[in-house]
Write a protein that holds these residues in place. Structure first.
Motif, PDB file in Angstrom:
ATOM      1  N   MET A 166       0.606  -1.135  -0.040  1.00 28.25           N
ATOM      2  CA  MET A 166      -0.062   0.149  -0.105  1.00 28.25           C
ATOM      3  C   MET A 166       0.856   1.203   0.002  1.00 28.25           C
ATOM      4  SD  MET A 166      -3.534  -0.508   1.290  1.00 28.25           S
ATOM      5  CE  MET A 166      -4.234  -1.853   1.130  1.00 28.25           C
ATOM      6  N   ALA A 167       0.447   2.519  -0.800  1.00 30.57           N
ATOM      7  CA  ALA A 167       1.047   3.517  -0.812  1.00 30.57           C
ATOM      8  C   ALA A 167       0.252   4.577  -0.177  1.00 30.57           C
ATOM      9  CB  ALA A 167       1.483   3.637  -2.114  1.00 30.57           C
ATOM     10  N   ARG A 168       0.922   5.362   0.444  1.00 35.68           N
ATOM     11  CA  ARG A 168       0.259   6.973   0.773  1.00 35.68           C
ATOM     12  C   ARG A 168       0.422   8.023  -0.050  1.00 35.68           C
ATOM     13  NH1 ARG A 168      -1.437   7.688   6.616  1.00 35.68           N
ATOM     14  NH2 ARG A 168      -1.173   9.680   6.620  1.00 35.68           N
ATOM     15  N   VAL A 169      -0.566   8.447  -0.746  1.00 32.29           N
ATOM     16  CA  VAL A 169      -0.424   9.687  -1.927  1.00 32.29           C
ATOM     17  C   VAL A 169      -0.964  10.717  -1.059  1.00 32.29           C
ATOM     18  CG1 VAL A 169      -1.304  10.271  -3.855  1.00 32.29           C
ATOM     19  CG2 VAL A 169      -0.943   7.882  -3.458  1.00 32.29           C
ATOM     20  N   GLU A 170      -0.238  11.752  -1.087  1.00 33.63           N
ATOM     21  CA  GLU A 170      -0.792  13.042  -0.831  1.00 33.63           C
ATOM     22  C   GLU A 170      -1.785  13.899  -1.373  1.00 33.63           C
ATOM     23  OE1 GLU A 170       3.032  15.445  -0.731  1.00 33.63           O
ATOM     24  OE2 GLU A 170       3.811  14.548   0.934  1.00 33.63           O
ATOM     25  N   ILE A 171      -2.522  14.418  -1.092  1.00 29.49           N
ATOM     26  CA  ILE A 171      -3.526  15.419  -1.416  1.00 29.49           C
ATOM     27  C   ILE A 171      -2.944  16.974  -1.333  1.00 29.49           C
ATOM     28  CG2 ILE A 171      -5.922  16.213  -1.511  1.00 29.49           C
ATOM     29  CD1 ILE A 171      -6.819  13.701  -0.281  1.00 29.49           C
ATOM     30  N   ASN A 172      -2.481  17.508  -2.333  1.00 30.16           N
ATOM     31  CA  ASN A 172      -1.721  18.687  -2.089  1.00 30.16           C
ATOM     32  C   ASN A 172      -2.623  19.785  -2.840  1.00 30.16           C
ATOM     33  OD1 ASN A 172       0.449  16.656  -2.979  1.00 30.16           O
ATOM     34  ND2 ASN A 172       1.041  18.088  -1.525  1.00 30.16           N
ATOM     35  N   MET A 173      -2.572  21.046  -2.227  1.00 27.16           N
ATOM     36  CA  MET A 173      -3.174  22.439  -2.733  1.00 27.16           C
ATOM     37  C   MET A 173      -2.615  22.778  -4.029  1.00 27.16           C
ATOM     38  SD  MET A 173      -5.209  24.762  -2.445  1.00 27.16           S
ATOM     39  CE  MET A 173      -5.548  24.968  -0.446  1.00 27.16           C
ATOM     40  N   PRO A 174      -3.520  22.403  -5.118  1.00 29.87           N
ATOM     41  CA  PRO A 174      -2.974  22.774  -6.392  1.00 29.87           C
ATOM     42  C   PRO A 174      -2.874  24.242  -6.916  1.00 29.87           C
ATOM     43  CG  PRO A 174      -5.593  21.980  -6.452  1.00 29.87           C
ATOM     44  CD  PRO A 174      -4.783  21.963  -5.114  1.00 29.87           C
ATOM     45  N   ARG A 175      -2.230  24.546  -8.020  1.00 27.07           N
ATOM     46  CA  ARG A 175      -2.078  25.712  -8.278  1.00 27.07           C
ATOM     47  C   ARG A 175      -2.830  25.791  -9.641  1.00 27.07           C
ATOM     48  NH1 ARG A 175       1.940  29.456  -7.714  1.00 27.07           N
ATOM     49  NH2 ARG A 175       3.312  27.946  -7.328  1.00 27.07           N
ATOM     50  N   PHE A 176      -4.014  26.757  -9.689  1.00 24.25           N
ATOM     51  CA  PHE A 176      -5.060  26.833 -10.361  1.00 24.25           C
ATOM     52  C   PHE A 176      -4.938  27.894 -11.546  1.00 24.25           C
ATOM     53  CE2 PHE A 176      -7.719  25.017  -7.002  1.00 24.25           C
ATOM     54  CZ  PHE A 176      -7.976  23.727  -7.750  1.00 24.25           C
ATOM     55  N   GLY A 177      -3.710  28.828 -11.092  1.00 28.34           N
ATOM     56  CA  GLY A 177      -3.248  29.621 -12.154  1.00 28.34           C
ATOM     57  C   GLY A 177      -1.758  30.352 -11.907  1.00 28.34           C
ATOM     58  N   ALA A 178      -1.271  30.747 -12.786  1.00 25.08           N
ATOM     59  CA  ALA A 178       0.105  31.278 -12.661  1.00 25.08           C
ATOM     60  C   ALA A 178       0.418  31.956 -11.340  1.00 25.08           C
ATOM     61  CB  ALA A 178       0.453  31.844 -13.914  1.00 25.08           C
ATOM     62  N   GLN A 179      -0.602  32.835 -11.002  1.00 24.65           N
ATOM     63  CA  GLN A 179      -0.351  33.689  -9.870  1.00 24.65           C
ATOM     64  C   GLN A 179      -0.883  33.248  -8.611  1.00 24.65           C
ATOM     65  OE1 GLN A 179       1.306  36.667 -10.572  1.00 24.65           O
ATOM     66  NE2 GLN A 179       1.519  35.833 -12.699  1.00 24.65           N
ATOM     67  N   MET A 180      -1.655  32.159  -8.632  1.00 28.43           N
ATOM     68  CA  MET A 180      -1.969  31.578  -7.404  1.00 28.43           C
ATOM     69  C   MET A 180      -0.927  31.337  -6.346  1.00 28.43           C
ATOM     70  SD  MET A 180      -4.747  28.304  -6.829  1.00 28.43           S
ATOM     71  CE  MET A 180      -4.933  27.660  -5.337  1.00 28.43           C
ATOM     72  N   LYS A 181      -0.974  31.523  -5.109  1.00 35.25           N
ATOM     73  CA  LYS A 181      -0.153  31.206  -3.937  1.00 35.25           C
ATOM     74  C   LYS A 181      -0.705  30.453  -2.950  1.00 35.25           C
ATOM     75  CE  LYS A 181       2.747  35.247  -4.575  1.00 35.25           C
ATOM     76  NZ  LYS A 181       2.655  35.618  -6.154  1.00 35.25           N
ATOM     77  N   GLU A 182      -2.013  30.699  -2.572  1.00 33.31           N
ATOM     78  CA  GLU A 182      -2.776  29.827  -1.668  1.00 33.31           C
ATOM     79  C   GLU A 182      -4.276  29.775  -2.049  1.00 33.31           C
ATOM     80  OE1 GLU A 182      -2.100  32.701   1.475  1.00 33.31           O
ATOM     81  OE2 GLU A 182      -3.607  33.979   1.032  1.00 33.31           O
ATOM     82  N   GLY A 183      -4.882  28.955  -1.218  1.00 34.12           N
ATOM     83  CA  GLY A 183      -6.242  28.704  -1.212  1.00 34.12           C
ATOM     84  C   GLY A 183      -6.953  28.357  -0.194  1.00 34.12           C
ATOM     85  N   LYS A 184      -8.131  28.904  -0.087  1.00 34.65           N
ATOM     86  CA  LYS A 184      -8.879  28.593   1.119  1.00 34.65           C
ATOM     87  C   LYS A 184      -9.952  27.280   1.132  1.00 34.65           C
ATOM     88  CE  LYS A 184     -12.269  31.102   3.987  1.00 34.65           C
ATOM     89  NZ  LYS A 184     -13.131  32.305   4.329  1.00 34.65           N
ATOM     90  N   ILE A 185     -10.082  26.498   2.048  1.00 32.74           N
ATOM     91  CA  ILE A 185     -10.870  25.203   1.908  1.00 32.74           C
ATOM     92  C   ILE A 185     -12.037  25.716   2.227  1.00 32.74           C
ATOM     93  CG2 ILE A 185     -11.174  22.939   3.162  1.00 32.74           C
ATOM     94  CD1 ILE A 185      -8.363  23.178   1.616  1.00 32.74           C
ATOM     95  N   GLY A 241       0.836  23.686  -3.025  1.00 33.41           N
ATOM     96  CA  GLY A 241       1.792  22.641  -2.731  1.00 33.41           C
ATOM     97  C   GLY A 241       1.524  22.125  -1.109  1.00 33.41           C
ATOM     98  N   ALA A 242       0.852  22.697  -0.434  1.00 29.49           N
ATOM     99  CA  ALA A 242       0.658  21.963   1.280  1.00 29.49           C
ATOM    100  C   ALA A 242       0.075  20.868   1.026  1.00 29.49           C
ATOM    101  CB  ALA A 242      -0.102  23.193   1.835  1.00 29.49           C
ATOM    102  N   VAL A 243       0.277  20.058   2.053  1.00 31.13           N
ATOM    103  CA  VAL A 243      -0.460  18.694   2.064  1.00 31.13           C
ATOM    104  C   VAL A 243      -1.579  19.059   2.785  1.00 31.13           C
ATOM    105  CG1 VAL A 243      -0.247  16.244   3.002  1.00 31.13           C
ATOM    106  CG2 VAL A 243       1.723  17.449   2.134  1.00 31.13           C
ATOM    107  N   LEU A 244      -2.852  18.535   2.110  1.00 36.25           N
ATOM    108  CA  LEU A 244      -4.225  18.772   2.712  1.00 36.25           C
ATOM    109  C   LEU A 244      -4.691  17.309   3.504  1.00 36.25           C
ATOM    110  CD1 LEU A 244      -5.714  20.585  -0.131  1.00 36.25           C
ATOM    111  CD2 LEU A 244      -4.360  21.494   1.749  1.00 36.25           C
ATOM    112  N   GLY A 245      -4.164  16.407   2.783  1.00 33.27           N
ATOM    113  CA  GLY A 245      -4.683  15.211   3.491  1.00 33.27           C
ATOM    114  C   GLY A 245      -3.781  14.031   2.802  1.00 33.27           C
ATOM    115  N   TYR A 246      -4.353  12.698   2.907  1.00 30.83           N
ATOM    116  CA  TYR A 246      -3.664  11.505   2.511  1.00 30.83           C
ATOM    117  C   TYR A 246      -4.798  10.497   1.864  1.00 30.83           C
ATOM    118  CZ  TYR A 246       0.656  13.178   4.311  1.00 30.83           C
ATOM    119  OH  TYR A 246       1.764  13.731   4.699  1.00 30.83           O
TER     120      TYR A 246
END
Length: 83
Positions: free
Chosen positions: A1-20, A71-76
């Motif tokens: 079994m492998a654990r895969v990260e759920i990361n905050m994606p980049r939806f645009g070139a200027q995106m630096k962060e996102g709110k859940i 890029g932040a890890v949001l879950g697995y």
């Protein structure tokens, strides 16, 4: 079994962060590739984060209402793949 990260994606070139905004899955849920996992508010849009692998959601780290950098890890997700 492998654990895969759920990361905050980049939806645009200027995106630096996102709110859940909302988790659409819970720990223990089984997901398929491309299933919606959560909804994120970026600077100019709301978007869904989709599963990149199939497996079981084993951990949710990010909290609704909180802001996380790209890029932040949001879950697995645990997959059947060997790592």
């Amino acid at each position: 079994m492998a654990r895969v990260e759920i990361n905050m994606p980049r939806f645009g070139a200027q995106m630096k962060e996102g709110k859940i905004l909302e988790w659409k899955v819970a720990v223990g849920d089984t997901v398929e590739e491309d299933d919606a996992l959560l909804e994120v508010k970026a600077e100019k849009m709301d978007a869904e984060v989709e599963a990149l692998d199939e497996g079981k959601v084993v951990e949710i780290i990010a909290k609704v209402g909180e802001v996380y950098p790209v890029g932040a890890v949001l879950g697995y997700i645990e997959t059947d793949d060997e790592d």
